[in-house]
Design a protein around this motif. Structure first.
Motif, PDB file in Angstrom:
ATOM      1  N   SER A 127       0.711  -1.471   0.062  1.00 32.79           N
ATOM      2  CA  SER A 127       0.110  -0.498   0.488  1.00 32.79           C
ATOM      3  C   SER A 127       0.872   1.626  -0.052  1.00 32.79           C
ATOM      4  O   SER A 127       0.425   1.999  -0.602  1.00 32.79           O
TER       5      SER A 127
ATOM      6  N   GLY B  91      -1.322  12.979  -4.928  1.00 38.10           N
ATOM      7  CA  GLY B  91      -1.161  14.215  -4.079  1.00 38.10           C
ATOM      8  C   GLY B  91       0.331  14.388  -4.093  1.00 38.10           C
ATOM      9  O   GLY B  91       0.334  15.726  -3.517  1.00 38.10           O
TER      10      GLY B  91
ATOM     11  N   ARG C 236       0.883  12.343   6.326  1.00 35.21           N
ATOM     12  CA  ARG C 236      -0.008  11.929   5.022  1.00 35.21           C
ATOM     13  C   ARG C 236      -0.150  10.239   4.470  1.00 35.21           C
ATOM     14  O   ARG C 236      -1.386   9.598   3.971  1.00 35.21           O
ATOM     15  N   THR C 237       0.994  10.095   4.164  1.00 34.68           N
ATOM     16  CA  THR C 237       1.956   8.948   3.191  1.00 34.68           C
ATOM     17  C   THR C 237       1.450   8.108   4.362  1.00 34.68           C
ATOM     18  O   THR C 237       0.939   6.868   3.826  1.00 34.68           O
TER      19      THR C 237
ATOM     20  N   LEU D 167      -0.608   7.664   7.171  1.00 37.09           N
ATOM     21  CA  LEU D 167      -1.692   7.535   6.946  1.00 37.09           C
ATOM     22  C   LEU D 167      -3.190   6.387   5.881  1.00 37.09           C
ATOM     23  O   LEU D 167      -3.601   5.435   6.051  1.00 37.09           O
ATOM     24  N   ARG D 168      -2.355   7.499   4.897  1.00 36.99           N
ATOM     25  CA  ARG D 168      -3.528   6.863   3.556  1.00 36.99           C
ATOM     26  C   ARG D 168      -2.884   4.881   3.004  1.00 36.99           C
ATOM     27  O   ARG D 168      -3.826   4.426   2.500  1.00 36.99           O
ATOM     28  N   SER D 169      -1.532   4.872   3.617  1.00 36.94           N
ATOM     29  CA  SER D 169      -1.068   3.581   3.472  1.00 36.94           C
ATOM     30  C   SER D 169      -1.977   2.368   4.485  1.00 36.94           C
ATOM     31  O   SER D 169      -2.278   1.448   4.469  1.00 36.94           O
ATOM     32  N   THR D 170      -1.831   3.024   5.515  1.00 36.59           N
ATOM     33  CA  THR D 170      -2.552   2.273   6.773  1.00 36.59           C
ATOM     34  C   THR D 170      -3.880   1.844   6.474  1.00 36.59           C
ATOM     35  O   THR D 170      -4.139   0.567   6.533  1.00 36.59           O
ATOM     36  N   ILE D 171      -5.052   2.851   5.900  1.00 35.02           N
ATOM     37  CA  ILE D 171      -6.280   2.954   5.695  1.00 35.02           C
ATOM     38  C   ILE D 171      -6.824   1.907   3.970  1.00 35.02           C
ATOM     39  O   ILE D 171      -7.093   0.352   4.339  1.00 35.02           O
ATOM     40  N   VAL D 172      -5.492   1.372   3.608  1.00 34.98           N
ATOM     41  CA  VAL D 172      -5.322   0.849   2.296  1.00 34.98           C
ATOM     42  C   VAL D 172      -5.802  -0.849   3.012  1.00 34.98           C
ATOM     43  O   VAL D 172      -6.108  -1.361   1.888  1.00 34.98           O
TER      44      VAL D 172
ATOM     45  N   VAL E 144       0.058   3.939  -2.643  1.00 34.92           N
ATOM     46  CA  VAL E 144      -1.023   5.473  -2.695  1.00 34.92           C
ATOM     47  C   VAL E 144       0.974   7.045  -2.438  1.00 34.92           C
ATOM     48  O   VAL E 144       0.393   8.086  -2.396  1.00 34.92           O
TER      49      VAL E 144
END
Length: 87
Positions: free
Chosen positions: A17, A25, A52-53, A55-60, A21
């Protein structure tokens, strides 16, 4: 599936992830309106936001891992379904 296996699979999803990601952005210096510094590539990001990177990768990774676990529990897609030599 045991806890160590689940953690290993989640880690694999998370690493995948991050690379998935990473390009989203990102703005270059030209897109922001600044001059490119000597020695920098024109495509280099102007500002890298690690938080931000991550957080996004954790969500995905969490969404993908949840789908993986649900598939493991309910057997939506099995190895027999993916055996194309039987066709």
């Amino acid at each position: 599936m045991g806890l160590p296996s689940m953690l290993a699979v989640y880690f694999l999803f998370w690493v995948f992830s991050v690379f998935l990601v990473l390009p989203f952005g990102v703005k270059t210096a030209a897109e922001v309106g600044e001059q490119v510094q000597p020695g920098h590539a024109e495509s280099a990001p102007h500002e890298f936001r690690l938080g931000r990177t991550l957080l996004r990768s954790t969500i995905v990774a969490t969404v993908l891992f949840a789908l993986f676990v649900l598939n493991y529990l309910y057997g939506w897609v099995t190895p027999e379904m993916l055996d194309w030599t039987q066709w």
